[in-house]
Design an enzyme around this catalytic site. Structure first.
Site, PDB file in Angstrom:
ATOM      1  N   ASP A 165       0.850  -1.193   0.000  1.00 16.21           N
ATOM      2  CA  ASP A 165       0.000   0.000   0.000  1.00 16.21           C
ATOM      3  C   ASP A 165       0.889   1.247   0.000  1.00 16.21           C
ATOM      4  OD1 ASP A 165      -3.128   0.660   0.783  1.00 16.21           O
ATOM      5  OD2 ASP A 165      -1.711   2.226   1.418  1.00 16.21           O
ATOM      6  N   ILE A 166       0.599   2.181  -0.890  1.00 16.25           N
ATOM      7  CA  ILE A 166       1.414   3.404  -0.957  1.00 16.25           C
ATOM      8  C   ILE A 166       1.113   4.279   0.271  1.00 16.25           C
ATOM      9  CG2 ILE A 166       2.007   5.422  -2.356  1.00 16.25           C
ATOM     10  CD1 ILE A 166       0.886   3.963  -4.770  1.00 16.25           C
ATOM     11  N   ASN A 182      -1.911  13.044  -4.575  1.00 15.28           N
ATOM     12  CA  ASN A 182      -3.040  13.510  -5.399  1.00 15.28           C
ATOM     13  C   ASN A 182      -3.374  14.974  -5.100  1.00 15.28           C
ATOM     14  OD1 ASN A 182      -3.781  11.332  -7.028  1.00 15.28           O
ATOM     15  ND2 ASN A 182      -4.823  10.327  -5.326  1.00 15.28           N
ATOM     16  N   ASP A 235      -1.940   9.082 -11.128  1.00 12.50           N
ATOM     17  CA  ASP A 235      -2.116   7.936 -12.043  1.00 12.50           C
ATOM     18  C   ASP A 235      -0.779   7.491 -12.622  1.00 12.50           C
ATOM     19  OD1 ASP A 235      -4.776   8.020 -11.625  1.00 12.50           O
ATOM     20  OD2 ASP A 235      -5.340   8.807 -13.590  1.00 12.50           O
ATOM     21  N   GLU A 291      -4.763   2.564  -4.203  1.00  5.80           N
ATOM     22  CA  GLU A 291      -3.296   2.539  -4.189  1.00  5.80           C
ATOM     23  C   GLU A 291      -2.796   1.269  -3.504  1.00  5.80           C
ATOM     24  OE1 GLU A 291      -4.938   2.982  -1.368  1.00  5.80           O
ATOM     25  OE2 GLU A 291      -3.367   4.035  -0.214  1.00  5.80           O
TER      26      GLU A 291
HETATM   27  N1  LIG Z   1      -4.557   9.188  -8.901  1.00  3.60           N
HETATM   28  C1  LIG Z   1      -5.304   8.201  -8.427  1.00  3.60           C
HETATM   29  N2  LIG Z   1      -5.618   8.188  -7.107  1.00  3.60           N
HETATM   30  C2  LIG Z   1      -6.351   7.165  -6.627  1.00  3.60           C
HETATM   31  C3  LIG Z   1      -6.809   6.115  -7.433  1.00  3.60           C
HETATM   32  N3  LIG Z   1      -7.516   5.245  -6.670  1.00  3.60           N
HETATM   33  C4  LIG Z   1      -7.507   5.751  -5.427  1.00  3.60           C
HETATM   34  N4  LIG Z   1      -6.796   6.907  -5.382  1.00  3.60           N
HETATM   35  C5  LIG Z   1      -6.532   7.794  -4.255  1.00  3.60           C
HETATM   36  O1  LIG Z   1      -5.761   7.145  -3.296  1.00  3.60           O
HETATM   37  C6  LIG Z   1      -5.924   7.875  -2.082  1.00  3.60           C
HETATM   38  C7  LIG Z   1      -5.970   6.906  -0.924  1.00  3.60           C
HETATM   39  O2  LIG Z   1      -6.006   7.650   0.227  1.00  3.60           O
HETATM   40  P1  LIG Z   1      -6.063   7.029   1.661  1.00  3.60           P
HETATM   41  O3  LIG Z   1      -6.904   5.785   1.668  1.00  3.60           O
HETATM   42  O4  LIG Z   1      -6.454   8.118   2.608  1.00  3.60           O
HETATM   43  O5  LIG Z   1      -4.614   6.515   1.944  1.00  3.60           O
HETATM   44  P2  LIG Z   1      -3.244   7.288   1.965  1.00  3.60           P
HETATM   45  O6  LIG Z   1      -3.372   8.750   1.747  1.00  3.60           O
HETATM   46  O7  LIG Z   1      -2.345   6.573   1.004  1.00  3.60           O
HETATM   47  O8  LIG Z   1      -2.760   7.077   3.435  1.00  3.60           O
HETATM   48  P3  LIG Z   1      -2.209   5.752   4.097  1.00  3.60           P
HETATM   49  O9  LIG Z   1      -2.647   4.581   3.253  1.00  3.60           O
HETATM   50  O10 LIG Z   1      -2.790   5.718   5.458  1.00  3.60           O
HETATM   51  O11 LIG Z   1      -0.732   5.886   4.128  1.00  3.60           O
HETATM   52  C8  LIG Z   1      -7.172   8.716  -2.217  1.00  3.60           C
HETATM   53  O12 LIG Z   1      -6.804  10.073  -2.333  1.00  3.60           O
HETATM   54  C9  LIG Z   1      -7.787   8.233  -3.547  1.00  3.60           C
HETATM   55  O13 LIG Z   1      -8.425   9.275  -4.256  1.00  3.60           O
HETATM   56  C10 LIG Z   1      -6.472   6.151  -8.818  1.00  3.60           C
HETATM   57  O14 LIG Z   1      -6.816   5.281  -9.615  1.00  3.60           O
HETATM   58  N5  LIG Z   1      -5.721   7.201  -9.266  1.00  3.60           N
END
Ligand SMILES: Nc1nc2c(ncn2[C@@H]2O[C@H](COP(=O)(O)OP(=O)(O)OP(=O)(O)O)[C@@H](O)[C@H]2O)c(=O)[nH]1
Length: 335
Positions: free
Chosen positions: A214-215, A222, A231, A256
């Site tokens: 997980d990122i 974003n 993306d 992510e």
């Molecule tokens: N650019 C892009 N963003 C995405 C996609 N799918 C999900 N996201 C974004 O991924 C982000 C996930 O955020 P969170 O679940 O809060 O997780 P995080 O910010 O990585 O924080 P932690 O996982 O706790 O480290 C959100 O801003 C979503 O909009 C996608 O296909 N493209």
């Protein structure tokens, strides 16, 4: 072939088979009545047609329960072909029953698919041509030449169209399956593909493990650079994952979050997970003008650690969230 594809083909063939059995059953019933009541000396043919009515009803009721094409279905196609061939052989040429075999290639391709359809259609063609030639000479039928030529070209044309239709249908189906199992953004396999592959890994005896990736703080990426940059970053991250694990199966679980099925023992999976984490963290991702540092949190679990295979996903997920709680940018493989 994948399960999705199998189920598309299966559903289509089931419909073809049920329709075929219905039409053939009714037609054979009518022909049997005709031959018994109105046509003299055609009792054998009538008996075969009655057998076909019973066989059609049996297949109609059972075909949905079978997976793949069974010997009962091959037997049915052979019986239909035999009836048609027998009718051509049995009746005088002047009755023109040789038009009926023209229907067989369509039936063969729809009911059995490309390869078997081709083999059975060609075999039938050769048999019918031999019968027509033999009967033409024995009945001194003066126009046997044109009959043979017209029959041959008409049969080959219908067979050609059936072949092209079935081949294109198969290709369209392959494309649909690929779309259904692939994540459009990264080109990785998706969740559905993961479920299917996971079942295959479980059937295999060899040990395997699962890694969740997980990122960290991807929302910030974003929010700071926009979704297009996000993306692009997801796409680049995919390349780093697949380069680090060329022999494993990688998937985008959604958002992510990625995961990876790995054949091998847990120690080597943990070691490679650590290498991947370092590879991602040490070199920032370059998107356009931006250089974006990224880290990932990873959870690793092996199949021998769980009593139920389905618990493996839960365990790897729990460890990935533990990695988040431990400060992110780390691999967790124990509680
Ligand atoms: N650019 C892009 N963003 C995405 C996609 N799918 C999900 N996201 C974004 O991924 C982000 C996930 O955020 P969170 O679940 O809060 O997780 P995080 O910010 O990585 O924080 P932690 O996982 O706790 O480290 C959100 O801003 C979503 O909009 C996608 O296909 N493209």
């Amino acid at each position: 072939m994948h399960d999705v594809s199998i189920s598309i083909s299966k559903r289509l063939r089931d419909k073809v088979w049920r329709g075929l059995c219905l039409i053939m059953g009714v037609l054979a019933g009518i022909l049997a009545c005709w031959n018994i009541l109105l046509s003299q000396g055609a009792l054998t043919l009538a008996l075969i047609e009655i057998a076909l009515v019973i066989y059609s009803a049996y297949l109609y009721l059972n075909v949905k329960k079978w997976s793949g094409i069974t010997w009962q279905q091959y037997g049915y196609v052979l019986l239909l072909s035999s009836i048609v061939v027998y009718a051509v052989w049995f009746r005088p040429l002047a009755n023109a029953l040789y038009v009926w075999p023209l229907f067989l290639p369509i039936l063969n391709y729809l009911a059995l698919g490309l390869r078997q359809g081709f083999v059975i259609s060609i075999t039938t063609l050769l048999i019918v041509l031999s019968i027509l030639a033999t009967k033409g000479f024995s009945e001194s039928y003066h126009s046997i030449g044109p009959v043979l030529i017209n029959f041959f070209f008409c049969y080959i044309s219908i067979m050609g169209v059936s072949h092209i239709y079935e081949r294109n249908r198969y290709r369209v189906e392959e494309n649909l399956v690929s779309l259904a199992l692939t994540d459009a953004l990264t080109g990785l396999k998706n969740r559905l593909a993961f479920k299917q592959d996971f079942a295959e890994y479980m059937n295999d005896e060899s040990p395997f493990g699962l890694m969740m990736i997980d990122i960290d703080h991807f929302k910030k990426v974003n929010d700071t650079y926009g979704h297009d940059v996000g993306d692009d970053l997801l796409h680049q991250l995919t390349q780093r994952i697949t380069q680090s694990f060329p022999d494993a199966d990688a998937y985008r679980q959604g958002g992510e979050e990625f995961c990876l099925l790995y054949r091998g023992d847990k120690a080597s999976l943990v070691q490679q997970a650590e290498l991947l984490r370092i590879l991602i963290a040490k070199e920032a991702f370059v998107v356009g003008e931006q250089s974006i540092p990224v880290t990932v949190s990873l959870g690793v679990a092996a199949i021998n650690e769980v009593s139920e295979p389905s618990h493996l996903v839960v365990l790897a997920d729990q460890r990935m969230y533990l990695a988040k709680r431990q400060g992110r940018n780390c691999v967790v493989s124990e509680e």
